[in-house]
Design a protein around this motif. Structure first.
Motif, PDB file in Angstrom:
ATOM      1  N   TYR A  92      39.108  57.577  50.316  1.00  0.00           N
ATOM      2  CA  TYR A  92      38.107  57.924  51.333  1.00  0.00           C
ATOM      3  C   TYR A  92      37.443  56.646  51.805  1.00  0.00           C
ATOM      4  O   TYR A  92      36.478  56.164  51.218  1.00  0.00           O
ATOM      5  CB  TYR A  92      37.097  58.906  50.736  1.00  0.00           C
ATOM      6  CG  TYR A  92      36.016  59.361  51.690  1.00  0.00           C
ATOM      7  CD1 TYR A  92      36.251  60.388  52.600  1.00  0.00           C
ATOM      8  CD2 TYR A  92      34.762  58.762  51.677  1.00  0.00           C
ATOM      9  CE1 TYR A  92      35.259  60.808  53.476  1.00  0.00           C
ATOM     10  CE2 TYR A  92      33.757  59.168  52.546  1.00  0.00           C
ATOM     11  CZ  TYR A  92      34.013  60.187  53.442  1.00  0.00           C
ATOM     12  OH  TYR A  92      33.034  60.599  54.313  1.00  0.00           O
ATOM     13  N   ASN A  93      38.012  56.081  52.881  1.00  0.00           N
ATOM     14  CA  ASN A  93      37.496  54.810  53.402  1.00  0.00           C
ATOM     15  C   ASN A  93      37.952  54.687  54.850  1.00  0.00           C
ATOM     16  O   ASN A  93      39.147  54.676  55.138  1.00  0.00           O
ATOM     17  CB  ASN A  93      38.018  53.647  52.565  1.00  0.00           C
ATOM     18  CG  ASN A  93      37.349  52.330  52.911  1.00  0.00           C
ATOM     19  OD1 ASN A  93      37.197  51.992  54.074  1.00  0.00           O
ATOM     20  ND2 ASN A  93      36.975  51.563  51.890  1.00  0.00           N
ATOM     21  N   SER A  94      37.002  54.570  55.776  1.00  0.00           N
ATOM     22  CA  SER A  94      37.337  54.547  57.192  1.00  0.00           C
ATOM     23  C   SER A  94      38.142  53.313  57.579  1.00  0.00           C
ATOM     24  O   SER A  94      38.818  53.307  58.622  1.00  0.00           O
ATOM     25  CB  SER A  94      36.059  54.619  58.034  1.00  0.00           C
ATOM     26  OG  SER A  94      35.199  53.522  57.738  1.00  0.00           O
ATOM     27  N   SER A  95      38.123  52.258  56.760  1.00  0.00           N
ATOM     28  CA  SER A  95      38.914  51.064  57.069  1.00  0.00           C
ATOM     29  C   SER A  95      40.353  51.174  56.581  1.00  0.00           C
ATOM     30  O   SER A  95      41.179  50.305  56.891  1.00  0.00           O
ATOM     31  CB  SER A  95      38.251  49.824  56.447  1.00  0.00           C
ATOM     32  OG  SER A  95      38.280  49.908  55.028  1.00  0.00           O
ATOM     33  N   TYR A  96      40.647  52.220  55.828  1.00  0.00           N
ATOM     34  CA  TYR A  96      42.004  52.469  55.306  1.00  0.00           C
ATOM     35  C   TYR A  96      42.756  53.255  56.374  1.00  0.00           C
ATOM     36  O   TYR A  96      42.406  54.384  56.704  1.00  0.00           O
ATOM     37  CB  TYR A  96      41.900  53.232  53.992  1.00  0.00           C
ATOM     38  CG  TYR A  96      43.181  53.705  53.366  1.00  0.00           C
ATOM     39  CD1 TYR A  96      44.360  52.974  53.460  1.00  0.00           C
ATOM     40  CD2 TYR A  96      43.206  54.891  52.640  1.00  0.00           C
ATOM     41  CE1 TYR A  96      45.520  53.414  52.864  1.00  0.00           C
ATOM     42  CE2 TYR A  96      44.354  55.343  52.035  1.00  0.00           C
ATOM     43  CZ  TYR A  96      45.518  54.610  52.148  1.00  0.00           C
ATOM     44  OH  TYR A  96      46.661  55.056  51.551  1.00  0.00           O
ATOM     45  N   GLU A  97      43.779  52.652  56.942  1.00  0.00           N
ATOM     46  CA  GLU A  97      44.458  53.209  58.109  1.00  0.00           C
ATOM     47  C   GLU A  97      44.967  54.627  57.868  1.00  0.00           C
ATOM     48  O   GLU A  97      44.871  55.487  58.755  1.00  0.00           O
ATOM     49  CB  GLU A  97      45.617  52.311  58.529  1.00  0.00           C
ATOM     50  CG  GLU A  97      46.351  52.814  59.764  1.00  0.00           C
ATOM     51  CD  GLU A  97      47.572  51.976  60.090  1.00  0.00           C
ATOM     52  OE1 GLU A  97      48.283  52.333  61.055  1.00  0.00           O
ATOM     53  OE2 GLU A  97      47.821  50.977  59.379  1.00  0.00           O
ATOM     54  N   VAL A  98      45.525  54.884  56.694  1.00  0.00           N
ATOM     55  CA  VAL A  98      46.076  56.208  56.400  1.00  0.00           C
ATOM     56  C   VAL A  98      44.972  57.270  56.457  1.00  0.00           C
ATOM     57  O   VAL A  98      45.144  58.338  57.051  1.00  0.00           O
ATOM     58  CB  VAL A  98      46.762  56.205  55.023  1.00  0.00           C
ATOM     59  CG1 VAL A  98      47.213  57.621  54.644  1.00  0.00           C
ATOM     60  CG2 VAL A  98      47.961  55.259  55.043  1.00  0.00           C
ATOM     61  N   TYR A  99      43.823  56.967  55.849  1.00  0.00           N
ATOM     62  CA  TYR A  99      42.705  57.908  55.895  1.00  0.00           C
ATOM     63  C   TYR A  99      42.198  58.085  57.328  1.00  0.00           C
ATOM     64  O   TYR A  99      41.977  59.209  57.802  1.00  0.00           O
ATOM     65  CB  TYR A  99      41.561  57.445  55.006  1.00  0.00           C
ATOM     66  CG  TYR A  99      40.287  58.229  55.235  1.00  0.00           C
ATOM     67  CD1 TYR A  99      40.115  59.488  54.657  1.00  0.00           C
ATOM     68  CD2 TYR A  99      39.297  57.738  56.087  1.00  0.00           C
ATOM     69  CE1 TYR A  99      38.983  60.228  54.908  1.00  0.00           C
ATOM     70  CE2 TYR A  99      38.148  58.480  56.338  1.00  0.00           C
ATOM     71  CZ  TYR A  99      38.002  59.724  55.748  1.00  0.00           C
ATOM     72  OH  TYR A  99      36.871  60.468  55.999  1.00  0.00           O
ATOM     73  N   ALA A 100      42.024  56.975  58.029  1.00  0.00           N
ATOM     74  CA  ALA A 100      41.481  57.039  59.387  1.00  0.00           C
ATOM     75  C   ALA A 100      42.394  57.850  60.294  1.00  0.00           C
ATOM     76  O   ALA A 100      41.922  58.663  61.096  1.00  0.00           O
ATOM     77  CB  ALA A 100      41.299  55.621  59.931  1.00  0.00           C
ATOM     78  N   ARG A 101      43.706  57.648  60.182  1.00  0.00           N
ATOM     79  CA  ARG A 101      44.644  58.392  61.026  1.00  0.00           C
ATOM     80  C   ARG A 101      44.633  59.885  60.693  1.00  0.00           C
ATOM     81  O   ARG A 101      44.642  60.729  61.586  1.00  0.00           O
ATOM     82  CB  ARG A 101      46.046  57.808  60.871  1.00  0.00           C
ATOM     83  CG  ARG A 101      47.074  58.355  61.840  1.00  0.00           C
ATOM     84  CD  ARG A 101      48.344  57.531  61.867  1.00  0.00           C
ATOM     85  NE  ARG A 101      49.014  57.529  60.574  1.00  0.00           N
ATOM     86  CZ  ARG A 101      49.141  56.456  59.772  1.00  0.00           C
ATOM     87  NH1 ARG A 101      48.599  55.295  60.137  1.00  0.00           N
ATOM     88  NH2 ARG A 101      49.765  56.536  58.627  1.00  0.00           N
ATOM     89  N   GLY A 102      44.576  60.194  59.410  1.00  0.00           N
ATOM     90  CA  GLY A 102      44.525  61.599  59.015  1.00  0.00           C
ATOM     91  C   GLY A 102      43.239  62.271  59.450  1.00  0.00           C
ATOM     92  O   GLY A 102      43.241  63.425  59.894  1.00  0.00           O
ATOM     93  N   HIS A 103      42.126  61.543  59.328  1.00  0.00           N
ATOM     94  CA  HIS A 103      40.847  62.098  59.736  1.00  0.00           C
ATOM     95  C   HIS A 103      40.815  62.334  61.246  1.00  0.00           C
ATOM     96  O   HIS A 103      40.319  63.370  61.725  1.00  0.00           O
ATOM     97  CB  HIS A 103      39.723  61.143  59.330  1.00  0.00           C
ATOM     98  CG  HIS A 103      38.348  61.670  59.596  1.00  0.00           C
ATOM     99  ND1 HIS A 103      37.669  61.422  60.774  1.00  0.00           N
ATOM    100  CD2 HIS A 103      37.530  62.455  58.841  1.00  0.00           C
ATOM    101  CE1 HIS A 103      36.500  62.023  60.734  1.00  0.00           C
ATOM    102  NE2 HIS A 103      36.380  62.650  59.570  1.00  0.00           N
TER     103      HIS A 103
END
Length: 365
Positions: free
Chosen positions: A351-362
């Protein structure tokens, strides 16, 4: 073969000793069976709490339904559930159990009989010929919204196998075993619970095998002690299936007929695999692969554990120790020689907005 009821006064079992690890059931009243209704392939009955509630770990459910069905010649289904249908049961869409074709009692290799014990209430026995293979008589049934307890008698020094997944000796110790079914990823924990939960056991008795499976996805302990097997379950229903065997292969066949056959695997999956947590770099893994060739040991698959990730983030590579370009070279090397690569992935997204995988999924919800 038939199902019926008779007094258990002459067959009462001794209450577990005070030293037993499972004595909490001693003061519980159990249930009384009534309103029996025969069906073409079994029967149903109502179970009513026989006295003051135990309230061990939840609210005692006062009214239960018992369903007994002879699914096939060698498979018996015994299901005890709450009358109101509020307890969770595994949806058919998750595990589509085989219903069998249903047989009459006389066509089954298994026998079901139930009893009333003055101190422990309702109990039942499953038999194969003259051999009783599951016997709860003398042990009260406990059925609460957050706790279920079912205890069956075993012969002394019983030969029990199964109840995994757990690193342990093949034969379970019948005098002192607690098998916890609660999935977790923990390395090298002898006799403790790890990745999978399989609430089935086989017993070898007098040269013949039989099996019992509890269809319940809640966390549970299965305890072997004092010539008993006891299920302690955190909810759901007591949904049992019994398999008549008589060989170990027969029990496995009858079990997988119920829950589904294993998927076919590729031929290369049967070969030699190398996997270990703790490799420091792609170059160390390359060295291990090369040494298999030097030693003339056929290697089908080279696995790399989560060491390759950048700070253990899924779908990333450590740019220093496991750079993507070097991992691609390793893959090409293996493929040129007919070998495979497996990269282990833990299904946890940071859970980190700078982590591309999380940001793309979110962003895509």
């Amino acid at each position: 073969l038939w199902a019926g009821s008779r007094s258990a006064a002459a067959t009462r079992q001794a209450v577990l000793s005070a030293q037993a690890p499972h004595t909490q059931s001693v003061a519980c009243p159990g249930y009384v069976a009534g309103n029996v209704s025969q069906t073409g392939d079994g029967f149903t009955a109502e179970l009513t709490l026989a006295g003051p509630p135990c309230a061990l770990y939840g609210r005692d459910i006062k009214r239960l339904k018992l369903g007994v069905r002879f699914d096939t010649k060698n498979r018996l289904h015994v299901h005890i559930k709450d009358s109101d249908g509020q307890q969770f049961q595994i949806p058919h869409g998750v595990i589509a159990l085989d219903a069998g074709y249903g047989v009459r009692n006389a066509s089954s290799s298994l026998w079901f009989d139930y009893f009333h014990d003055d101190s422990s209430g309702f109990g039942f026995r499953v038999s194969r010929g003259d051999q009783v293979i599951f016997d709860t008589v003398g042990h009260p049934l406990i059925f609460e919204d957050q706790y279920i307890e079912v205890t069956s008698n075993l012969p002394a020094n019983a030969n029990i196998y199964g109840m995994g997944e757990s690193p342990d000796f093949f034969r379970r110790n019948p005098a002192n075993t607690i098998k916890t079914l609660w999935n977790r990823g923990s390395p090298d924990l002898l006799q403790q619970n790890v990745y999978g939960s399989h609430s089935i056991y086989m017993e070898l008795r007098d040269g013949l095998f039989h099996g019992a499976y509890l269809h319940n996805s809640h966390g549970m302990d299965i305890v072997l002690a004092n010539s008993t097997i006891q299920y302690r379950v955190l909810g759901g229903t007591a949904d049992f299936y019994f398999f008549g065997g008589p060989s170990a292969l027969d029990v496995i066949d009858q079990y997988t007929e119920l829950v589904g056959r294993p998927s076919r695997i590729p031929y290369w999956a049967l070969g030699f695999h190398n996997c270990r947590y703790g490799y420091k770099s792609v170059y160390e893994v390359n060295s291990v692969i090369a040494k298999y060739s030097e030693a003339n040991i056929p290697l089908e698959v080279a696995w790399t554990d989560i060491d390759y990730m950048d700070r253990t983030r899924d779908f990333t590579f450590d740019p220093v120790n496991f750079p993507l370009a070097e991992m691609q070279k390793q893959l090409a090397y293996l493929h040129e020689r007919g070998q495979k690569m497996v990269l282990i992935t833990d299904p946890a997204i940071l859970y980190n907005s700078s982590y591309e995988v999380y940001a793309r999924g979110h962003e895509k919800d």
